[in-house]
Write a protein that holds these residues in place. Structure first.
Motif, PDB file in Angstrom:
ATOM      1  N   ASN A  44       0.813  -1.212   0.000  1.00 21.72           N
ATOM      2  CA  ASN A  44       0.000   0.000   0.000  1.00 21.72           C
ATOM      3  C   ASN A  44       0.845   1.260   0.000  1.00 21.72           C
ATOM      4  N   ASP A  47       1.842   1.659  -3.645  1.00 20.38           N
ATOM      5  CA  ASP A  47       0.692   2.082  -4.439  1.00 20.38           C
ATOM      6  C   ASP A  47       0.326   3.533  -4.142  1.00 20.38           C
ATOM      7  N   ASN A  48       0.256   3.893  -2.862  1.00 23.09           N
ATOM      8  CA  ASN A  48      -0.115   5.255  -2.485  1.00 23.09           C
ATOM      9  C   ASN A  48       0.902   6.279  -2.971  1.00 23.09           C
ATOM     10  N   ARG A  51       0.418   6.796  -6.591  1.00 21.38           N
ATOM     11  CA  ARG A  51      -0.793   7.605  -6.782  1.00 21.38           C
ATOM     12  C   ARG A  51      -0.466   9.091  -6.661  1.00 21.38           C
ATOM     13  N   ASP A  54       1.757  10.532  -9.604  1.00 22.71           N
ATOM     14  CA  ASP A  54       0.947  10.608 -10.815  1.00 22.71           C
ATOM     15  C   ASP A  54      -0.071  11.738 -10.731  1.00 22.71           C
ATOM     16  N   TRP A  55      -0.740  11.826  -9.604  1.00 20.48           N
ATOM     17  CA  TRP A  55      -1.826  12.797  -9.430  1.00 20.48           C
ATOM     18  C   TRP A  55      -1.343  14.236  -9.611  1.00 20.48           C
ATOM     19  N   GLU A  94      -5.887   2.946   1.228  1.00 23.54           N
ATOM     20  CA  GLU A  94      -5.628   3.607  -0.045  1.00 23.54           C
ATOM     21  C   GLU A  94      -5.960   5.090   0.054  1.00 23.54           C
ATOM     22  N   ILE A  97      -7.339   9.227  -4.063  1.00 25.19           N
ATOM     23  CA  ILE A  97      -7.014   9.776  -5.373  1.00 25.19           C
ATOM     24  C   ILE A  97      -6.882   8.591  -6.331  1.00 25.19           C
ATOM     25  N   PRO A  98      -6.927   8.826  -7.642  1.00 21.86           N
ATOM     26  CA  PRO A  98      -6.981   7.698  -8.585  1.00 21.86           C
ATOM     27  C   PRO A  98      -5.800   6.751  -8.494  1.00 21.86           C
ATOM     28  N   ALA A  99      -6.046   5.505  -8.884  1.00 18.76           N
ATOM     29  CA  ALA A  99      -4.993   4.496  -8.940  1.00 18.76           C
ATOM     30  C   ALA A  99      -3.908   4.932  -9.923  1.00 18.76           C
ATOM     31  N   PRO A 100      -2.667   4.512  -9.676  1.00 20.56           N
ATOM     32  CA  PRO A 100      -1.553   5.011 -10.497  1.00 20.56           C
ATOM     33  C   PRO A 100      -1.419   4.294 -11.833  1.00 20.56           C
ATOM     34  N   HIS A 101      -0.768   4.997 -12.760  1.00 18.92           N
ATOM     35  CA  HIS A 101      -0.340   4.383 -14.013  1.00 18.92           C
ATOM     36  C   HIS A 101       1.157   4.053 -13.969  1.00 18.92           C
TER      37      HIS A 101
END
Length: 323
Positions: A44, A47-48, A51, A54-55, A94, A97-101
């Motif tokens: 996590n 992932d965070n 995120r 990217d955001w 999580e 904000i949107p999931a990352p690319h």
């Protein structure tokens, strides 16, 4: 070119705000982010962190996965101080904000730290704002890495204020052996930003409204994230309308050192007592026989932090100018 820094994070809501600040402030050059188990499990935190970069439009900042457990223990010393994904949890699993690319780099965090600090021709500022597992492991591989660091700025510990136990702050308690290694490693300058300081730099609901009105990705995310922290603190600690955002005080300090007031003192970590494990034992006596090893932040300027967040999160990641 701004001050070159590496952030070591366990993202986490307050880590997310610290990342956005470091990635956007024009006086800072965030060259890499390493992640560690802490506020949330390692998967996590990775992932965070992705995120966040990217955001705000900074996927160019590389993210490296680090240790998933403490250096000398199978897990944390005891139970958690809140249940995951409850009203008392200021982080959640999580970020909202949107999931990352973007993808995490293949190189591990410890390997990245060792290689980067060994090869650099310009000293780097290292800013760990989670458990110190990655930093301690890198030092175990090469103790001379301290020579490549101009300043180590740690979010951790507390003297009069604690959180996870009556004696300890979470980051130090989560891996006390790692903290003991890092605090005794002999960095030229080590600044410890404690809970005593972060609890004096509260961010309010009014501050969140101002951040949201910026209408930038960082402003919107910070407002959303900090409101979650305020709600959690109101539930768990009866603190209303404001909350500390611990980790961002470290990145704010990098550009405005006067935001905190420090004292140069000896500090050590308790790694053995069942009652006080993870306590940062800060010797404030005037006649202490111990040599100081850290600049300890005991207080902070809340208004300065709020103003820094607003001015920094108004910036466009692409241009470095107000949106």
């Amino acid at each position: 070119m701004g001050r070159r820094i590496i952030l070591d994070v366990d993202t986490g809501t307050d880590d997310a705000v610290a990342i956005m600040f470091a990635a956007l402030h024009p006086d800072l050059d965030l060259i890499g982010i390493t992640t560690v188990n802490g506020n949330v499990p390692l998967e996590n935190t990775v992932d965070n962190t992705l995120r966040v970069v990217d955001w705000i439009g900074r996927p160019d900042i590389p993210v490296f996965a680090g240790l998933s457990r403490p250096v000398a223990r199978r897990g944390f010393p005891g139970g958690r101080h809140f249940e995951r994904d409850t009203d008392q949890d200021p982080h959640g699993s999580e970020l909202p904000i949107p999931a990352p690319h973007s993808k995490v780099r293949d190189t591990g965090a410890v390997e990245y730290l060792v290689e980067t600090l060994r090869s650099t021709t310009e000293r780097i500022t290292l800013v760990p704002v989670g458990p110190l597992s990655n930093i301690a492991t890198a030092l175990a591989i090469d103790p001379s890495l301290t020579e490549a660091v101009d300043e180590l700025v740690v979010m951790g510990g507390g003297h009069g204020v604690t959180n996870v136990t009556a004696s300890a702050e979470f980051n130090v308690w989560a891996d006390p052996e790692a903290a003991a290694i890092v605090l005794s490693a002999g960095f030229d300058r080590l600044t410890l930003v404690t809970l005593d300081a972060t609890h004096q730099a509260l961010i309010t609901l009014e501050d969140c409204d101002a951040l949201e009105k910026l209408a930038t990705p960082a402003g919107i995310a910070a407002a959303r994230i900090i409101r979650r922290r305020i709600d959690a603190y109101a539930t768990a600690m009866t603190t209303e309308h404001a909350a500390p955002v611990h980790d961002v005080l470290c990145t704010a300090y990098l550009v405005r050192p006067e935001i905190v007031t420090t004292r140069h003192l000896p500090v050590a970590v308790d790694t053995t007592s069942s009652l006080t494990i993870g306590r940062t034992v800060i010797d404030t006596r005037l006649d202490t026989p111990q040599e100081p090893n850290a600049h300890i932040a005991f207080s902070a300027d809340a208004r300065m932090l709020s103003e820094l967040l607003t001015s920094t999160f108004a910036l466009d990641a692409r241009t470095g100018r107000p949106n």
